[in-house]
Write an enzyme that holds these catalytic residues in place. Sequence first.
Site, PDB file in Angstrom:
ATOM      1  N   ARG A  46       3.197  68.630 -36.517  1.00 31.52           N
ATOM      2  CA  ARG A  46       2.940  67.720 -37.652  1.00 31.52           C
ATOM      3  C   ARG A  46       2.784  66.299 -37.124  1.00 31.52           C
ATOM      4  O   ARG A  46       1.929  65.537 -37.577  1.00 31.52           O
ATOM      5  CB  ARG A  46       4.067  67.803 -38.698  1.00 31.52           C
ATOM      6  CG  ARG A  46       3.967  66.714 -39.750  1.00 31.52           C
ATOM      7  CD  ARG A  46       4.668  66.973 -41.068  1.00 31.52           C
ATOM      8  NE  ARG A  46       5.931  67.658 -40.969  1.00 31.52           N
ATOM      9  CZ  ARG A  46       7.086  67.132 -40.534  1.00 31.52           C
ATOM     10  NH1 ARG A  46       7.140  65.876 -40.128  1.00 31.52           N
ATOM     11  NH2 ARG A  46       8.180  67.863 -40.486  1.00 31.52           N
ATOM     12  N   ASP A 166     -14.976  53.743 -47.608  1.00 31.74           N
ATOM     13  CA  ASP A 166     -15.263  55.175 -47.495  1.00 31.74           C
ATOM     14  C   ASP A 166     -16.653  55.295 -46.865  1.00 31.74           C
ATOM     15  O   ASP A 166     -17.655  54.947 -47.478  1.00 31.74           O
ATOM     16  CB  ASP A 166     -15.211  55.811 -48.894  1.00 31.74           C
ATOM     17  CG  ASP A 166     -15.433  57.314 -48.862  1.00 31.74           C
ATOM     18  OD1 ASP A 166     -16.092  57.810 -47.930  1.00 31.74           O
ATOM     19  OD2 ASP A 166     -14.973  57.998 -49.802  1.00 31.74           O
ATOM     20  N   LYS A 191     -17.769  66.607 -44.755  1.00 31.07           N
ATOM     21  CA  LYS A 191     -19.183  66.356 -45.003  1.00 31.07           C
ATOM     22  C   LYS A 191     -19.946  66.249 -43.674  1.00 31.07           C
ATOM     23  O   LYS A 191     -20.003  67.203 -42.940  1.00 31.07           O
ATOM     24  CB  LYS A 191     -19.321  65.116 -45.891  1.00 31.07           C
ATOM     25  CG  LYS A 191     -18.325  65.090 -47.079  1.00 31.07           C
ATOM     26  CD  LYS A 191     -18.553  66.196 -48.090  1.00 31.07           C
ATOM     27  CE  LYS A 191     -17.447  66.341 -49.120  1.00 31.07           C
ATOM     28  NZ  LYS A 191     -17.120  65.151 -49.876  1.00 31.07           N
TER      29      LYS A 191
HETATM   30  C1  LIG Z   1     -16.020  64.684 -50.596  1.00 32.20           C
HETATM   31  C2  LIG Z   1     -15.706  63.256 -50.612  1.00 32.20           C
HETATM   32  C3  LIG Z   1     -14.378  62.813 -50.597  1.00 32.20           C
HETATM   33  C4  LIG Z   1     -13.203  63.780 -50.626  1.00 32.20           C
HETATM   34  O1  LIG Z   1     -13.157  64.586 -49.501  1.00 32.20           O
HETATM   35  P1  LIG Z   1     -12.595  66.108 -49.482  1.00 32.20           P
HETATM   36  O2  LIG Z   1     -12.722  66.489 -48.059  1.00 32.20           O
HETATM   37  O3  LIG Z   1     -13.462  66.913 -50.402  1.00 32.20           O
HETATM   38  O4  LIG Z   1     -11.203  66.066 -49.968  1.00 32.20           O
HETATM   39  C5  LIG Z   1     -14.151  61.441 -50.566  1.00 32.20           C
HETATM   40  N1  LIG Z   1     -15.173  60.556 -50.567  1.00 32.20           N
HETATM   41  C6  LIG Z   1     -16.457  60.953 -50.616  1.00 32.20           C
HETATM   42  C7  LIG Z   1     -17.541  59.929 -50.613  1.00 32.20           C
HETATM   43  C8  LIG Z   1     -16.761  62.309 -50.635  1.00 32.20           C
HETATM   44  O5  LIG Z   1     -18.045  62.687 -50.678  1.00 32.20           O
END
Ligand SMILES: *Cc1c(COP(=O)(O)O)cnc(C)c1O
Length: 374
Positions: A46, A166, A191
């Site tokens: 962890r 982000d 992604k």
């Molecule tokens: C998918 C996504 C998230 C969240 O990520 P997960 O891996 O699905 O929890 C956060 N920000 C953006 C822009 C995303 O496309």
Amino acid sequence: MDFETLCIHGNTKKYDTTGAICVPIFTSATFAHPGVGKSTGFDYSRTQNPTREHLENTVATLEGGCGAIAFSTGMAATSALMELFSPGDHIVSIDDLYGGSYRLFEKISAKNGLSFTYANSGISAAIRPETKAIFIETPTNPMMQVIDIAAAAKTARERGLLLIVDNTFLTPYFQKPLKLGADIVLHSGTKYLGGHNDALAGLLVAKDIEVCERLRVIANTTGAILSPFESYLITRGIKTLAVRMERQQETANIVASWLTQQEKITAVYYIGLPKHPGHEITLKQSGGFGGMISFSVCDEEVAVKILEHVKIIQYAESLGGVESLITYPALQTHADMPQNERISRGIDSRLLRLSVGLESAKDLIADLTQAMEA
Ligand SMILES: *Cc1c(COP(=O)(O)O)cnc(C)c1O
């Protein structure tokens, strides 16, 4: 070293002596101590695991950060990030935000005493005495608005706030928010970083060591870290990040231009189109436009027809992988947003979001054509 090389050789630390080319998947939950008060550098998975450390060092290098921490999902990373703040703190965000982040803020963080303003008339105007951070994503999801990162960083610096970006949509291949003045970069590694629609992951990258250490304590304490196997998959995905981003962008450009010429398409939101309102800022702050396109069709019936008849493109949530995916933001990612708020933001029943994968542009266009005419 160039970015392409760093995708493959970004972490030079070796974890075994066999000469293995790929980082091994260390499935050990715990590590034996060589002596009392001694450690190999790894104690309990962890806290840290070699396969995860390899991924974290690679991503930190790609984003130009001091360190990175890998979480089980993007949302786990975002919710760990919220632990930097205390009841009473306020965060300025933007009004076109990933639906899951909005849900976290409103359903969980608000209950824990944090408050949020979703700025639509400028970030500065929304700052209050109790504001602690600015949280943005750019381009936004799904309306593809572009936020000026350097301008947000200047505001954050002047007001003593953390700037969190982000960077899921453009990845460090096209955009490096830390270099533009951000303090923390957030990723859904699910992604583009992973890139194959086969693993979930999240990452936080910090510019300064102090913020990184605070985040590391939170990650170790709350525990939603990335498993060794998933760490390996994301590492493997990143090796081809540069070539995938290039090709996905090239195809997205062709598909977006084609969409603008279709009678049944009423609007195309792709930041690579010169007439997109965020095109100029993108040229200034990013090295490219990525592979995400949102578009509006003439009526709901056509939207449903496309979703139900695409064959190569899959009607599924998520983005950034080798398989092209199409989503219906109003019913999927943004279902938790109040309807009037959603519609005022342009996320109505005519809006579709396309993540362009690695199939040929010709096949994708043929698929959209037959779906529209079905
Ligand atoms: C998918 C996504 C998230 C969240 O990520 P997960 O891996 O699905 O929890 C956060 N920000 C953006 C822009 C995303 O496309």
